[in-house]
Design an enzyme around this catalytic site. Structure first.
Site, PDB file in Angstrom:
ATOM      1  CG  ASN A 276      -1.730   1.230   1.385  1.00 50.22           C
ATOM      2  OD1 ASN A 276      -1.899   1.985   0.432  1.00 50.22           O
ATOM      3  ND2 ASN A 276      -2.245   1.464   2.591  1.00 50.22           N
ATOM      4  CD1 TRP A 277       3.088   1.191  -3.117  1.00 50.73           C
ATOM      5  CD2 TRP A 277       3.028   2.532  -4.908  1.00 50.73           C
ATOM      6  NE1 TRP A 277       3.677   0.526  -4.158  1.00 50.73           N
ATOM      7  CE2 TRP A 277       3.652   1.323  -5.276  1.00 50.73           C
ATOM      8  CE3 TRP A 277       2.870   3.521  -5.875  1.00 50.73           C
ATOM      9  CZ2 TRP A 277       4.125   1.083  -6.571  1.00 50.73           C
ATOM     10  CZ3 TRP A 277       3.334   3.288  -7.156  1.00 50.73           C
ATOM     11  CH2 TRP A 277       3.964   2.092  -7.494  1.00 50.73           C
ATOM     12  CE  LYS A 278       0.469   3.322   4.971  1.00 46.81           C
ATOM     13  NZ  LYS A 278       0.143   3.383   6.366  1.00 46.81           N
TER      14      LYS A 278
ATOM     15  CG  HIS B 127      -5.928   1.714   5.062  1.00 47.05           C
ATOM     16  ND1 HIS B 127      -5.484   2.599   6.014  1.00 47.05           N
ATOM     17  CD2 HIS B 127      -4.899   0.869   4.815  1.00 47.05           C
ATOM     18  CE1 HIS B 127      -4.220   2.312   6.313  1.00 47.05           C
ATOM     19  NE2 HIS B 127      -3.846   1.256   5.606  1.00 47.05           N
TER      20      HIS B 127
ATOM     21  CD  GLU C  56      -2.890   5.219   6.934  1.00 51.71           C
ATOM     22  OE1 GLU C  56      -2.872   5.344   5.697  1.00 51.71           O
ATOM     23  OE2 GLU C  56      -1.951   4.713   7.580  1.00 51.71           O
TER      24      GLU C  56
ATOM     25  CD  GLU D 294      -3.809  -2.884   7.178  1.00 48.55           C
ATOM     26  OE1 GLU D 294      -2.686  -3.119   6.745  1.00 48.55           O
ATOM     27  OE2 GLU D 294      -4.433  -1.845   6.937  1.00 48.55           O
TER      28      GLU D 294
ATOM     29  N   GLY E  65       2.018   1.872  10.717  1.00 46.74           N
ATOM     30  CA  GLY E  65       2.935   3.005  10.603  1.00 46.74           C
ATOM     31  C   GLY E  65       3.630   3.377  11.892  1.00 46.74           C
TER      32      GLY E  65
ATOM     33  CB  SER F 201       4.926  -2.141  11.900  1.00 48.05           C
ATOM     34  OG  SER F 201       4.444  -0.845  12.189  1.00 48.05           O
TER      35      SER F 201
ATOM     36  N   GLY G 241       2.626  -1.348   4.267  1.00 46.68           N
ATOM     37  CA  GLY G 241       2.647   0.065   3.921  1.00 46.68           C
ATOM     38  C   GLY G 241       4.065   0.539   3.661  1.00 46.68           C
ATOM     39  N   GLY G 242       4.645   1.207   4.642  1.00 46.79           N
ATOM     40  CA  GLY G 242       5.952   1.856   4.483  1.00 46.79           C
ATOM     41  C   GLY G 242       7.025   0.970   3.852  1.00 46.79           C
TER      42      GLY G 242
HETATM   43  C1  PEP Z   1      -0.938  -0.123   5.790  1.00 43.03           C
HETATM   44  O1  PEP Z   1      -0.891   1.005   5.321  1.00 43.03           O
HETATM   45  O2  PEP Z   1      -1.884  -0.868   5.513  1.00 43.03           O
HETATM   46  C2  PEP Z   1       0.136  -0.570   6.673  1.00 43.03           C
HETATM   47  C3  PEP Z   1       0.061  -1.765   7.178  1.00 43.03           C
HETATM   48  O3  PEP Z   1       1.154   0.313   6.901  1.00 43.03           O
HETATM   49  P1  PEP Z   1       2.575  -0.008   7.603  1.00 43.03           P
HETATM   50  O4  PEP Z   1       3.093  -1.293   7.000  1.00 43.03           O
HETATM   51  O5  PEP Z   1       3.437   1.170   7.248  1.00 43.03           O
HETATM   52  O6  PEP Z   1       2.337  -0.154   9.053  1.00 43.03           O
END
Ligand code: PEP
Length: 254
Positions: A14-16, A98, A100, A170, A176, A215, A236-237
């Site tokens: 997920n590039w957000k 999601h 966010e 999640e 994050g 994470s 994500g990151g």
């Molecule tokens: C996400 O955005 O779904 C996510 C899991 O982010 P991260 O891996 O950065 O925690």
């Protein structure tokens, strides 16, 4: 009917809010030169780079997902994008709910109840995100939260179509933050979600893929992905580096 219990692992990045069209093109090129994949994988670029990824990753087996989608196909919904607009671009699926978007964009379980079937009807693979906050976990309300999110979002999906939905567990406190869930927490929550699907259909519970997200990094992926009910990861990151992302995919090898 015999259920498909193979549940091939799925790793989705997920590039957000990252990725100009130029960055997306460069990313796809660097991802394509990685080793052959032992899992299904996908990327979720922003809307503006979806077509770049579809074009560059076409034929590579890497799926392209949108990060959101509106439940209606047309109407007075400024700024929204429909399922048909995504399929027209050749997009394979959409991340829905999601945390966010729940936090910053008022995404509700009620809207998800229409978004998930709208995605399926258009031929998109929905990745439905669910998860509890830190306070809910501390108050021992994790299961209550997951139950209401899963049951409400899947209410309008028929039992036969449940296996076509991907669910991502999640926990909000892990997204994050660098605070990854322990393998036990991920396994327990995902087994619980699978049991919720099982309340609707045993076959669907065996077949539905449930991912962990929060994470995930190359150095912690293997032990989480080794859990029996964890069918992959939403990353994500750490997905923004194609090399690290490929290492996470490799960690999913059965
Ligand atoms: C996400 O955005 O779904 C996510 C899991 O982010 P991260 O891996 O950065 O925690």
């Amino acid at each position: 009917m015999t259920p498909d219990v193979s549940r091939r692992p799925l790793i989705v990045g997920n590039w957000k809010l990252w990725g100009t069209r130029a960055q997306a093109a460069d990313y796809c090129e660097r991802l394509s030169v990685q080793a052959d994949w032992s899992a299904d994988l996908g990327v979720c670029p922003p809307f503006t780079a979806l077509d770049v990824c579809v074009e560059r990753l076409g034929g590579s087996g890497v799926a392209v997902y949108a990060q959101n989608m509106h439940q209606e196909s047309t109407g007075a919904f400024t700024g929204e994008v429909s399922a048909e607009m995504l399929t027209e671009l050749g997009v394979d699926g959409a991340v829905l709910g999601h945390s966010e978007r729940r936090q910053y964009n008022c995404e509700t379980d009620r809207a998800l109840q229409d978004k998930v079937p709208a995605a399926l009807d258009a031929g998109l693979e929905p990745i439905l995100c669910v998860g509890e906050s830190e306070e809910e976990r501390e108050r021992d309300e994790t299961q209550r939260r997951l139950r209401s999110q899963v049951q409400e979002a899947l209410e309008k999906v028929s039992d036969e179509r449940l296996p076509e939905v991907v669910i991502a567990y999640e926990p909000i406190w892990a997204i994050g933050t660098g605070k990854v869930a322990t393998p036990e927490i991920a396994q327990d929550a995902i087994a619980f979600i699978r049991a919720l699907v099982g309340d609707r259909s045993r076959d669907a519970a065996q077949a539905v893929r449930i991912l962990y997200g929060g994470s995930v990094k190359p150095d912690n992926a293997a032990e989480i992905l080794a859990q029996p009910d964890v069918d992959g990861a939403l990353v994500g990151g750490a997905s923004l580096d194609p090399k690290g992302f490929a290492e996470i995919v490799a960690a999913a090898a059965p």
